[in-house]
Every structure is written in C-alpha cells, then in structure tokens.
Write a protein that holds these residues in place. Structure first.
Motif: not given
Length: 173
Positions: A9-15, A26-33, A43-50, A52-57
């Motif tokens: 599911l993850l590659p399809q979700m990333a696309a 939206i060019a600079t989203p902030r990711f929060i899990g 974390q898996a989606l950020l990896e799929q998207l390539g 490398d930025e801070p992840l909010g929790v």
C-alpha cells in the motif's frame, strides 16, 4: 477476510500524496504522525517519498473525548513538534481510521499549537465506521468490518495487520 499487505500500500499512498500536494501547490509540507502506528506509517511514507526532514509526533491521549471513560493508555508520552504549526501545511498521518475520534483529538491538539494553513489527512486503512464526518485525503485501503472486529497494525519493521474480534468487554481477544 484477507487484509492488505501494508508494504504494497505504501508506494501507492506515496504517489497519491505527491499528486495531492502538487494539485494543492504545497511545496513544503510538515509531516506529523499520530503515536504509535501513525508515526510508523509516516516514517515509511517519508522514506517512500525520499524526504529527509523532521517528523512531528502527536500523542492525543489527553485530547480524546473518551479518556475519562477508558482511562489513559499506560504509555502516554509527550507530543513532539519540531516546527511551527502556525501557517504551515500539515500532513497528518494515522494507521487506522475508524470512528474519527482520534483525528478529531489530533486536530484539537494541533490548533492548541497554532492555526495551520491546511491539514491533509493520510491513513493506511479506513475502516469505514465513522462516527464523525472525517475522511482521509489519501488512504491505502478501505475495509468494511463487522461491528465486533478491529484491525491492529504491528511494526515498525515489518508492518503486519492483524484482524481482531472484540470480546463482550470490548477488548480484542
């Protein structure tokens, strides 16, 4: 019932997420899990998207509308947001969307930190059992379960989904 494989599911979700963000310019989203499974998926989606930025929790335990009934989870931890919320385009990620109450709690907590420009909701699974009008913008799969069934994500590596049946006391067997 056979559950989908999260790794598929993850590659399809990333696309889909990339497409959604591009459409909304939206060019600079902030990711929060949302802790815990949402952080793993983020974390898996950020990896799929390539990316490398801070992840909010977020740990939304204190913001849930049912914690007085159910008590607090014994492993409550503080939320960690390494960036401003005010004016930011946020991507909020959870593992399983069921009633919508966790997402409502997450939105309440986020707005305590500031007013975001937008919030995109991403969920690995949508169990189509909403009690609140909350739908994901990006979803890996939608499932319809019996009223006494739940899905639990285990991980983070590898991800596995487990179908659980609730006992009479409302706890998984």
């Amino acid at each position: 019932m056979s559950l989908p494989n999260p790794a598929e599911l993850l590659p399809q979700m990333a696309a889909s997420l990339n497409s959604h963000l591009n459409r909304r310019q939206i060019a600079t989203p902030r990711f929060i899990g949302i802790r815990t499974g949402g952080v793993w998926v983020a974390q898996a989606l950020l990896e799929q998207l390539g990316r490398d930025e801070p992840l909010g929790v977020l740990d939304v335990s204190f913001y849930r509308d049912d914690f007085t009934q159910n008590g607090l989870h014994p492993q409550v931890q503080p939320s960690e947001l390494p960036f401003e919320i005010e004016g930011q385009h946020l991507v909020l990620i959870d593992d399983v969307l069921m009633s919508g109450r966790t997402i409502r709690a997450a939105l309440n907590e986020l707005f305590d930190y500031g007013r975001p420009a937008s919030v995109t909701l991403v969920s690995l699974l949508d169990l189509d059992a909403r009690e609140l009008p909350i739908r994901p913008d990006v979803v890996g799969a939608t499932l319809s379960l019996a009223a006494d069934q739940r899905v639990k994500l285990s991980g983070p590596a590898p991800f596995t989904l487990e179908l659980q049946t609730l006992s009479d006391q409302g706890r998984p067997q």
